[in-house]
Write a protein that holds these residues in place. Structure first.
Motif, short mmCIF file in Angstrom:
data_model
loop_
_atom_site.label_atom_id
_atom_site.label_comp_id
_atom_site.label_asym_id
_atom_site.label_seq_id
_atom_site.Cartn_x
_atom_site.Cartn_y
_atom_site.Cartn_z
N LEU A 190 -8.42 3.74 -0.65
CA LEU A 190 -8.86 2.49 -0.23
C LEU A 190 -6.99 2.17 -0.10
CD1 LEU A 190 -10.66 0.27 -0.41
CD2 LEU A 190 -9.38 -0.40 -2.07
N SER A 191 -5.66 2.81 -0.09
CA SER A 191 -4.81 2.11 0.56
C SER A 191 -4.80 2.95 1.63
CB SER A 191 -3.87 2.45 -0.56
OG SER A 191 -3.72 1.89 -1.48
N GLU A 222 -13.74 1.53 3.97
CA GLU A 222 -12.95 0.36 3.31
C GLU A 222 -14.49 0.77 2.42
OE1 GLU A 222 -10.37 -2.70 1.89
OE2 GLU A 222 -10.31 -1.17 3.23
N SER A 223 -15.23 -0.07 2.65
CA SER A 223 -16.98 -0.53 2.03
C SER A 223 -17.66 0.80 1.44
CB SER A 223 -17.86 -1.00 3.15
OG SER A 223 -19.02 -1.32 2.39
N PRO A 237 -6.20 -6.01 2.59
CA PRO A 237 -5.23 -4.46 2.64
C PRO A 237 -3.69 -5.73 1.62
CG PRO A 237 -5.63 -4.61 4.69
CD PRO A 237 -6.31 -5.10 4.12
N ASN A 296 -5.77 -6.51 -2.22
CA ASN A 296 -5.92 -5.06 -3.03
C ASN A 296 -4.79 -4.40 -4.15
OD1 ASN A 296 -8.38 -5.34 -2.14
ND2 ASN A 296 -7.95 -3.32 -0.27
N LEU A 347 -12.94 2.63 9.81
CA LEU A 347 -12.00 2.09 9.11
C LEU A 347 -13.01 1.19 8.06
CD1 LEU A 347 -8.63 2.28 10.85
CD2 LEU A 347 -9.85 3.83 9.13
N THR A 362 -12.91 -8.23 -0.16
CA THR A 362 -13.47 -7.51 1.12
C THR A 362 -14.61 -8.03 1.89
OG1 THR A 362 -11.71 -5.66 0.28
CG2 THR A 362 -14.42 -5.10 2.02
N ASN A 391 0.92 -1.00 -0.08
CA ASN A 391 -0.04 0.08 -0.20
C ASN A 391 0.95 1.20 -0.25
OD1 ASN A 391 -3.17 -0.74 0.21
ND2 ASN A 391 -2.27 -1.51 1.75
N THR A 428 -6.72 3.72 3.90
CA THR A 428 -7.58 2.91 4.67
C THR A 428 -7.32 1.66 5.30
OG1 THR A 428 -10.37 4.14 3.86
CG2 THR A 428 -10.31 2.14 5.27
N ASP A 429 -6.71 1.38 3.95
CA ASP A 429 -6.15 0.13 4.95
C ASP A 429 -4.93 0.09 6.14
OD1 ASP A 429 -7.71 -1.95 3.49
OD2 ASP A 429 -6.67 -1.86 1.22
#
Length: 321
Positions: A68-69, A113-114, A288, A291, A109, A253, A44, A71-72
């Motif tokens: 997204l990254s 992600e969703s 994470p 992805n 978080l 996910t 990430n 968040t992960d």
């Protein structure tokens, strides 16, 4: 030790007991979990660096991927340092307020992600179904605003969790059978009815997850209709290709998320506790970790950007929306 230092029926700290029944294997269980954590961090952080330095990746699709990254990265760093301390060094104590903060961050978080996956589906819908208006609709300001709204939507709904948990008395035990402060794992040790907490948690998960999945489904129905209507086979292949990595991210996910959510609430007597906890950790670490790999393999421009780092003179073709 675990039943001292408490006031007015509420302990001032909790004991995160790791994975009950597998204490002898804690050191070995930590090895794959920490390996997944390191792969996720490298992947990430590398993806964020690549998107920042490559001008060809300064486009809406990759800005959402950056969300997204990020968040992960925040999610795994909220959980894994403490999990490693529990499994390797038996540092199991966590302050009551720290536990509530961790709970809020984890669930916020997870919902974020969703939400980002939903935004990425809308991005693909606009790119394929409205290509001429794509750049004018998804400006940098619009992307920043909808990202902020998505975060606030989740944070506002999750905010009552720690307040509901705080109101409960914890007078029998302060030992939580988990590696982190999951909402339901904490309320289960309360010595009072936690029905309100369970109902509210189920409602929040259903509303957030339901709306996101509905939006993703509708986006892909419209995408499928638009792609099927294309006359060129190459155009159809290219359009489907831009969605492949996102569909993989959705499956990565939501599959463990659904298992963790429903088994925790409805499979408590049939699924061993250690299976719940292991799956909960896998749920937090697998997306994470995978992805960046999925997007790196499936997205041509990211592959080209990686190659450009090693071959600076090679141009990157701008052939993706």
């Amino acid at each position: 030790m675990a039943t001292s230092n408490h006031t007015v029926g509420t302990f001032t700290f909790f004991i995160l007991n790791g994975i009950p029944g597998l204490e002898a294997a804690h050191v070995w269980i930590a090895l794959p979990l920490c390996s997944m954590y390191l792969v996720a961090m490298v992947g990430n952080c590398g993806l964020l660096y690549l998107i920042r330095v490559e001008e060809a990746l300064h486009r809406p699709m990759y800005y959402f991927l950056s969300m997204l990254s990020l968040t992960d990265i925040f999610a795994i760093n909220c959980v894994m340092p403490k999990t490693a301390a529990i499994l390797w060094f038996k540092r199991k104590e966590i302050d009551f307020n720290a536990c509530l903060i961790q709970m809020f961050i984890i669930h916020t978080l997870a919902g974020m992600e969703s939400g980002v996956l939903m935004l990425m589906a809308l991005d693909r819908f606009l790119a394929i179904c409205h290509p001429l208006r794509y750049a004018t609709i998804l400006t940098n300001m619009v992307i920043a605003k909808i990202g902020l709204v998505t975060f606030l939507r989740v944070a506002v709904l999750v905010l009552p969790f720690p307040f509901l948990v705080r109101r409960l008395p914890y007078c029998h035990t302060n030992v939580i059978a988990h590696t982190y402060c999951d909402h339901m794992s904490v309320v289960k040790i309360a010595c009072a009815s936690a029905q309100i907490d369970a109902i509210y948690g189920l409602t929040v998960a259903s509303v957030l997850g339901g709306l996101d999945i509905l939006s993703i489904s509708l986006s892909y129905v419209m995408i499928l209709r638009a792609v099927v209507g294309l006359s060129s086979k190459d155009a159809r292949s290219k359009a489907f290709g831009t969605c492949t990595s996102h569909v993989c991210a959705i499956l990565i996910t939501y599959t463990p998320a659904f298992f963790t959510f429903f088994s925790h609430r409805f499979g408590g007597h049939t699924i061993p506790p250690h299976a719940h906890i292991i799956m909960a950790n896998i749920y937090l670490l697998t997306p994470p970790m995978l992805n960046p790999i999925v997007y790196g393999v499936k997205t041509k421009q990211i592959r080209d950007s990686v190659l450009k780092l090693f071959h600076p003179g090679k141009p990157i073709p701008l052939d993706e929306s």
